[in-house]
Design a protein around this motif. Structure first.
Motif, PDB file in Angstrom:
ATOM      1  N   LEU A   1     -12.501  34.430   6.488  1.00  0.00           N
ATOM      2  CA  LEU A   1     -13.492  35.430   6.071  1.00  0.00           C
ATOM      3  C   LEU A   1     -14.881  34.823   5.943  1.00  0.00           C
ATOM      4  CD1 LEU A   1     -11.310  37.424   3.539  1.00  0.00           C
ATOM      5  CD2 LEU A   1     -12.134  38.211   5.771  1.00  0.00           C
ATOM      6  N   HIS A   2     -14.958  33.580   5.544  1.00  0.00           N
ATOM      7  CA  HIS A   2     -16.273  32.926   5.466  1.00  0.00           C
ATOM      8  C   HIS A   2     -16.876  32.789   6.861  1.00  0.00           C
ATOM      9  CE1 HIS A   2     -19.126  29.517   4.859  1.00  0.00           C
ATOM     10  NE2 HIS A   2     -19.430  30.267   3.806  1.00  0.00           N
ATOM     11  N   ALA A   3     -16.045  32.394   7.826  1.00  0.00           N
ATOM     12  CA  ALA A   3     -16.536  32.280   9.207  1.00  0.00           C
ATOM     13  C   ALA A   3     -17.016  33.633   9.726  1.00  0.00           C
ATOM     14  CB  ALA A   3     -15.432  31.712  10.100  1.00  0.00           C
ATOM     15  N   VAL A   4     -16.273  34.692   9.419  1.00  0.00           N
ATOM     16  CA  VAL A   4     -16.658  36.048   9.835  1.00  0.00           C
ATOM     17  C   VAL A   4     -17.967  36.448   9.162  1.00  0.00           C
ATOM     18  CG1 VAL A   4     -15.999  38.489   9.671  1.00  0.00           C
ATOM     19  CG2 VAL A   4     -14.322  36.798  10.379  1.00  0.00           C
ATOM     20  N   TRP A   5     -18.117  36.088   7.907  1.00  0.00           N
ATOM     21  CA  TRP A   5     -19.339  36.417   7.166  1.00  0.00           C
ATOM     22  C   TRP A   5     -20.553  35.682   7.729  1.00  0.00           C
ATOM     23  CZ3 TRP A   5     -21.339  33.671   2.394  1.00  0.00           C
ATOM     24  CH2 TRP A   5     -22.415  34.364   1.825  1.00  0.00           C
TER      25      TRP A   5
END
Length: 198
Positions: free
Chosen positions: A128-132
């Motif tokens: 999710l951090h990478a997506v963010w």
């Protein structure tokens, strides 16, 4: 013998060239006025800068270069130590709960799992951090044009949600009202995660 050339060459000037030159002069005058207004230098000649202005500009450039050298890109969350990790996780939680959950996640099911304690799953945090990070870059038309959101959906969000919500994803043991963390940590921490403190 006379100093005059025998024949004066005829110069053909394209039609409209004089209007172009006048337009350029007007634009130059506007820019000169704007520069004087912004720098507060009404006495200075055009093209002339004071030593203080040059020094200030040099200092600003040095500060900007130092900032770029110090931290050029957002960090990957798993490489951070507290308190930076905590700050980044807090911001990620705000984005996931404020944008991703209400906008993209329907009711969880056996085929599309979700854990309300997703921030306790390290795999979910990483994905999710990478997506963010991608969302921050690809939703700004100034940096990515108007196709950025489409690229974000196709290349980042959709694959990440498939991995997270799939039957073998990190939420596979979580059901409604029950939370289970599968710890699938490697036996040896990759060298990139060790922060080089040896």
């Amino acid at each position: 013998m006379s100093d005059e050339p025998e024949e004066v060459p005829r110069l053909d000037v394209p039609v409209g060239m004089f209007e172009d030159i006048e337009d350029l002069k007007a634009q130059l005058a506007q820019l000169t006025t704007l520069v004087k207004t912004l720098t507060g230098g009404d006495d200075a000649e055009p093209g002339e800068a004071s030593v203080d202005d040059e020094a200030a500009a040099g200092e600003e450039a040095d500060e900007e270069a130092a900032e770029e050298d110090e931290w050029q890109y957002p960090p990957f969350i798993l490489l951070l130590d507290p308190p930076e990790y905590d700050d980044e996780l807090r911001a990620l939680i705000e984005w996931v709960e404020g944008v991703l959950v209400p906008g993209y996640l329907a009711e969880p099911s056996a085929d599309a799992r979700w854990c309300h304690l997703w921030f306790e799953h390290s795999v979910a945090i990483a994905r999710l951090h990478a997506v963010w990070l991608a969302w921050q870059e690809l939703t700004d038309p100034a940096s990515c044009g108007y196709t950025g959101p489409s690229v974000w959906h196709r290349d980042h969000m959709d694959p990440a949600l498939r991995e997270l919500r799939g039957s073998s994803g990190p939420f596979s043991g979580c059901t409604k009202g029950e939370h289970q963390i599968e710890h699938r940590l490697p036996s040896v921490v990759p060298s990139a995660w060790s922060h080089g403190t040896d």
